[in-house]
Design a protein around this motif. Structure first.
Motif, PDB file in Angstrom:
ATOM      1  N   PHE A   1       1.007  -1.244   0.142  1.00  0.00           N
ATOM      2  CA  PHE A   1      -0.050   0.014  -0.182  1.00  0.00           C
ATOM      3  C   PHE A   1       0.949   1.335   0.180  1.00  0.00           C
ATOM      4  CE2 PHE A   1      -3.261  -2.952   1.539  1.00  0.00           C
ATOM      5  CZ  PHE A   1      -4.368  -2.246   0.832  1.00  0.00           C
ATOM      6  N   PRO A   2       0.584   2.307  -0.988  1.00  0.00           N
ATOM      7  CA  PRO A   2       0.020   1.979  -2.134  1.00  0.00           C
ATOM      8  C   PRO A   2       0.329   1.116  -3.046  1.00  0.00           C
ATOM      9  CG  PRO A   2       1.018   4.115  -2.224  1.00  0.00           C
ATOM     10  CD  PRO A   2       1.495   3.512  -0.911  1.00  0.00           C
ATOM     11  N   GLY A   3      -0.550   0.532  -4.044  1.00  0.00           N
ATOM     12  CA  GLY A   3      -0.216  -0.342  -4.809  1.00  0.00           C
ATOM     13  C   GLY A   3      -1.229  -1.557  -5.023  1.00  0.00           C
ATOM     14  N   ALA A   4      -1.628  -2.004  -3.942  1.00  0.00           N
ATOM     15  CA  ALA A   4      -2.857  -3.145  -4.019  1.00  0.00           C
ATOM     16  C   ALA A   4      -4.095  -2.773  -4.646  1.00  0.00           C
ATOM     17  CB  ALA A   4      -3.011  -3.597  -2.291  1.00  0.00           C
ATOM     18  N   TYR A   5      -4.393  -1.363  -4.633  1.00  0.00           N
ATOM     19  CA  TYR A   5      -5.788  -1.056  -5.283  1.00  0.00           C
ATOM     20  C   TYR A   5      -5.267   0.055  -6.380  1.00  0.00           C
ATOM     21  CZ  TYR A   5      -8.170  -2.308  -0.779  1.00  0.00           C
ATOM     22  OH  TYR A   5      -8.240  -2.934   0.354  1.00  0.00           O
ATOM     23  N   HIS A   6      -6.351   0.056  -7.392  1.00  0.00           N
ATOM     24  CA  HIS A   6      -6.461   0.815  -8.387  1.00  0.00           C
ATOM     25  C   HIS A   6      -7.614   1.399  -8.732  1.00  0.00           C
ATOM     26  CE1 HIS A   6      -2.986  -2.251  -9.075  1.00  0.00           C
ATOM     27  NE2 HIS A   6      -2.426  -1.410  -9.256  1.00  0.00           N
TER      28      HIS A   6
END
Ligand SMILES: *[C@@H]1O[C@H](CO)[C@@H](O)[C@H](O)[C@H]1NC(C)=O
Length: 243
Positions: free
Chosen positions: A210-215
């Motif tokens: 996180f960030p990164g896991a969600y788009h």
């Protein structure tokens, strides 16, 4: 239908100005740890909306963290954890129709853990997170948030029994989808609890950042809550880790 949708949109805009929420207490095997004890919490209960911001990790940024507990909550691997959400830091308020959160803030409830050198350290970037709980949309049309509201702000799950002992942050989150038909719009509410996990095992979960896991393009982040009436929902992030 158009008129109906407009009314719904107006109602959600009117209520979104004040109907926020904060995760503010942890229970271990049913035992209350104390209001804001072992937690990092902002005084302002508003959401994070930018999934690329470091504020998506443990809140902060537009909602400065004012309560950085020096306590690390001890819990055995496999223990039952209950979290408690309320509209404001005043806690349970049966007279407030938006406590624990506006019932229109429907969406999933999700929990992650990440190992951390010291659970009270200021920096929360670069941690490796794994998901241990999620509750989205069920076949009767009820959401994780509906169940949390029905439970007066409480959500219960267990810590995996096989993970390594040590210090962890527990990132517990609600995604409110009432304004999520375009991105940014989904409202992310999260706080992090500071844990010392004892016992456990040696299993190393696959992790995300996180960030990164969600788009913004994730189907569970850009999502129309109202029309067509949803019958399924893809919870964002990785699969839940199991031992
Ligand atoms: C709480 O910790 C965060 C970093 O995690 C920091 O940005 C913030 O200023 C701290 N708040 C206080 C009141 O010390």
């Amino acid at each position: 239908m158009k008129v109906f949708a407009l009314i719904l949109t107006a109602a959600s805009v009117a209520s979104s100005a004040y109907a926020h929420t904060i995760f503010q207490q942890v229970y271990v095997n049913g035992k209350a740890q104390g209001q804001l004890v072992g937690l990092r919490a902002p005084s302002y209960d508003g959401p994070i909306t930018d999934v690329t911001s470091n504020d998506i990790i443990c809140n902060g940024g537009p909602n400065p963290l004012l309560y950085n507990s020096s306590v690390i909550i001890s819990a055995a691997a496999g223990a039952s954890i209950t979290t408690e959400w309320h509209h404001t830091l005043a806690g349970l308020d049966p007279s407030d129709p938006a406590d624990p959160v506006d019932p229109g803030h429907k969406g999933p409830v999700i929990t992650y853990l990440a190992k951390i050198p010291s659970a009270t350290q200021a920096s929360v970037t670069g941690l490796k997170w794994f998901k241990i709980q999620q509750d989205g949309l069920d076949s009767s049309g009820k959401w994780g948030v509906d169940r949390m509201v029905a439970n007066k702000g409480k959500v219960t799950f267990t810590l995996p029994s096989c993970i390594a002992a040590g210090q962890y942050l527990l990132r517990h989150e609600i995604i409110a989808l009432h304004a999520a038909s375009t991105y940014p719009g989904a409202q992310f509410y999260m706080e992090c609890a500071q844990l010392q996990i004892t016992g456990g095992g040696t299993k190393a979960p696959a992790t995300v950042s996180f960030p990164g896991a969600y788009h913004g393009t994730d189907p569970g982040i850009t999502f129309n809550l109202y029309w067509p009436v949803p019958t399924s929902y893809t919870i964002p992030g990785p699969a839940v880790f199991t031992c």
